[in-house]
Design a protein around this motif. Sequence first.
Motif, mmCIF file in Angstrom:
data_model
loop_
_atom_site.group_PDB
_atom_site.id
_atom_site.type_symbol
_atom_site.label_atom_id
_atom_site.label_comp_id
_atom_site.label_asym_id
_atom_site.label_seq_id
_atom_site.Cartn_x
_atom_site.Cartn_y
_atom_site.Cartn_z
ATOM 1 N N ARG A 67 -0.131 3.989 -2.638
ATOM 2 C CA ARG A 67 -1.471 4.561 -2.457
ATOM 3 C C ARG A 67 -1.518 5.507 -1.255
ATOM 4 O O ARG A 67 -2.098 6.590 -1.332
ATOM 5 C CB ARG A 67 -2.511 3.455 -2.292
ATOM 6 C CG ARG A 67 -2.834 2.719 -3.570
ATOM 7 C CD ARG A 67 -3.903 1.674 -3.356
ATOM 8 N NE ARG A 67 -5.184 2.245 -2.987
ATOM 9 C CZ ARG A 67 -6.077 2.735 -3.867
ATOM 10 N NH1 ARG A 67 -5.819 2.720 -5.147
ATOM 11 N NH2 ARG A 67 -7.228 3.200 -3.451
ATOM 12 N N GLU A 98 -6.337 -1.460 -1.001
ATOM 13 C CA GLU A 98 -5.901 -1.955 -2.304
ATOM 14 C C GLU A 98 -6.669 -3.232 -2.621
ATOM 15 O O GLU A 98 -6.846 -4.096 -1.754
ATOM 16 C CB GLU A 98 -4.396 -2.242 -2.274
ATOM 17 C CG GLU A 98 -3.810 -2.630 -3.610
ATOM 18 C CD GLU A 98 -3.965 -1.528 -4.644
ATOM 19 O OE1 GLU A 98 -4.984 -1.544 -5.358
ATOM 20 O OE2 GLU A 98 -3.076 -0.671 -4.734
ATOM 21 N N THR A 141 -6.784 -7.921 -6.509
ATOM 22 C CA THR A 141 -6.381 -8.229 -7.869
ATOM 23 C C THR A 141 -5.230 -7.333 -8.339
ATOM 24 O O THR A 141 -4.713 -7.525 -9.441
ATOM 25 C CB THR A 141 -7.563 -8.059 -8.833
ATOM 26 O OG1 THR A 141 -8.121 -6.747 -8.658
ATOM 27 C CG2 THR A 141 -8.639 -9.100 -8.556
ATOM 28 N N ASN A 142 -4.830 -6.367 -7.511
ATOM 29 C CA ASN A 142 -3.718 -5.494 -7.872
ATOM 30 C C ASN A 142 -2.423 -6.302 -7.918
ATOM 31 O O ASN A 142 -2.191 -7.177 -7.083
ATOM 32 C CB ASN A 142 -3.601 -4.361 -6.856
ATOM 33 C CG ASN A 142 -2.447 -3.422 -7.162
ATOM 34 O OD1 ASN A 142 -1.315 -3.682 -6.790
ATOM 35 N ND2 ASN A 142 -2.743 -2.338 -7.846
ATOM 36 N N ARG A 143 -1.560 -6.007 -8.847
ATOM 37 C CA ARG A 143 -0.359 -6.822 -9.038
ATOM 38 C C ARG A 143 0.573 -6.739 -7.831
ATOM 39 O O ARG A 143 1.344 -7.672 -7.574
ATOM 40 C CB ARG A 143 0.358 -6.425 -10.315
ATOM 41 C CG ARG A 143 0.884 -4.980 -10.372
ATOM 42 C CD ARG A 143 2.372 -4.931 -10.277
ATOM 43 N NE ARG A 143 2.869 -3.569 -10.393
ATOM 44 C CZ ARG A 143 3.995 -3.174 -9.834
ATOM 45 N NH1 ARG A 143 4.694 -3.984 -9.086
ATOM 46 N NH2 ARG A 143 4.407 -1.922 -9.989
ATOM 47 N N ARG A 144 0.510 -5.647 -7.051
ATOM 48 C CA ARG A 144 1.368 -5.573 -5.861
ATOM 49 C C ARG A 144 0.942 -6.629 -4.837
ATOM 50 O O ARG A 144 1.778 -7.206 -4.143
ATOM 51 C CB ARG A 144 1.316 -4.171 -5.261
ATOM 52 C CG ARG A 144 1.825 -3.096 -6.195
ATOM 53 C CD ARG A 144 1.584 -1.693 -5.652
ATOM 54 N NE ARG A 144 1.740 -0.712 -6.706
ATOM 55 C CZ ARG A 144 2.904 -0.135 -7.037
ATOM 56 N NH1 ARG A 144 3.991 -0.455 -6.356
ATOM 57 N NH2 ARG A 144 2.971 0.742 -8.011
ATOM 58 N N TYR A 145 -0.379 -6.856 -4.754
ATOM 59 C CA TYR A 145 -0.863 -7.881 -3.829
ATOM 60 C C TYR A 145 -0.607 -9.279 -4.381
ATOM 61 O O TYR A 145 -0.144 -10.165 -3.663
ATOM 62 C CB TYR A 145 -2.357 -7.684 -3.542
ATOM 63 C CG TYR A 145 -2.901 -8.737 -2.595
ATOM 64 C CD1 TYR A 145 -2.765 -8.586 -1.217
ATOM 65 C CD2 TYR A 145 -3.507 -9.890 -3.071
ATOM 66 C CE1 TYR A 145 -3.222 -9.566 -0.347
ATOM 67 C CE2 TYR A 145 -3.975 -10.868 -2.221
ATOM 68 C CZ TYR A 145 -3.840 -10.694 -0.849
ATOM 69 O OH TYR A 145 -4.291 -11.670 0.000
ATOM 70 N N HIS A 182 0.798 -1.229 0.000
ATOM 71 C CA HIS A 182 0.000 0.000 0.000
ATOM 72 C C HIS A 182 0.833 1.283 0.000
ATOM 73 O O HIS A 182 0.283 2.376 0.088
ATOM 74 C CB HIS A 182 -0.911 0.021 1.228
ATOM 75 C CG HIS A 182 -1.689 -1.229 1.418
ATOM 76 N ND1 HIS A 182 -2.754 -1.559 0.627
ATOM 77 C CD2 HIS A 182 -1.540 -2.253 2.292
ATOM 78 C CE1 HIS A 182 -3.240 -2.734 1.016
ATOM 79 N NE2 HIS A 182 -2.513 -3.177 2.012
#
Length: 316
Positions: free
Chosen positions: A99, A281, A284-288, A96
């Motif tokens: 963000r 976040e 489905t975010n690529r960081r996760y 995060h």
Amino acid sequence: MITVAVPDQEVADALGQMGDDVRVVQWSPKESDAPEAERDRIDLVCLPHLHGGRRVYGRMGQCRNLKVIQIPSAGYEHVAGLVPDGVVLANARGVHDTRVAEMTVGLALASRRRLPQFIDAQRRGVWEQDPWTPALADSRALIVGYGSIGAAIASRFRAFEMHVEGVARSARIAPDGTTVHAVSDLQSLLPDFDLVVIVTPHDETTDRLVDAEFLAAMPDGALLINVGRGRVVDTEALLAELESGRLHAALDVTDPEPLPEGHPLWTAPHCLITPHIAGFEVLTNRRYTDLVHRQVEALREGRPPVNAVMTGTAAR
């Protein structure tokens, strides 16, 4: 075979190919007990935001071979006493950072350049000039809680030509070159900074850290930004400073939270409030999904879980 439980098909699709030795199953502990056929197979549970409480963690305790619970937030104090015995709780440190940093910059700009005032004037159809609003450039910011999120905030503040220093448990020079002071020096530092950003977690050492004495040490016209935890700030002490007109505040978190209807913070002068949305976040975010892939790799290789913050002691 490693079995990973995710809340829905969208998250499963975002994770993509995990390897021939990995199964991905859909299960939301908020909605139901663990599927009987999977209770002895699930190794890793991926929880969405707002999935906490005794019922949710009790259902994960049904999984007799569960090794890791991956939560989507950096903070974990709200579930620390609920994690099943022997299960590792992993947070989402690093997911995060950008963000929260973006929101911090947005709050700083909106407050310093008086954007709420101009938006209100537009709504009223009034050309209400205030050309002398302070810029971020050449101001001095102190980030209290200088970890990965603090460093992300600092890099963006420097793009606005701000001077940035940090505060943490012990003094050091951070990898990005930032001077980080010990928290024991905090009170003496405050008079020298125009902006103070709170990004600490909440525990017994940070409870009401921002109290009347802390706020009194900030210079006239300074801005307090809280993107950490609401209970780090003494609300009554902050209200007194806001109502006097001496300080400004931009708060993504509050105490109490949610902030109830009619609470004086809603109408306090020079106070900008957002409803604790800086760091959310989607899974489905690529960081996760990158974090989940690294978590699976650690399980595969028998290494300690990534971002492990504690091992549970609650009975299953």
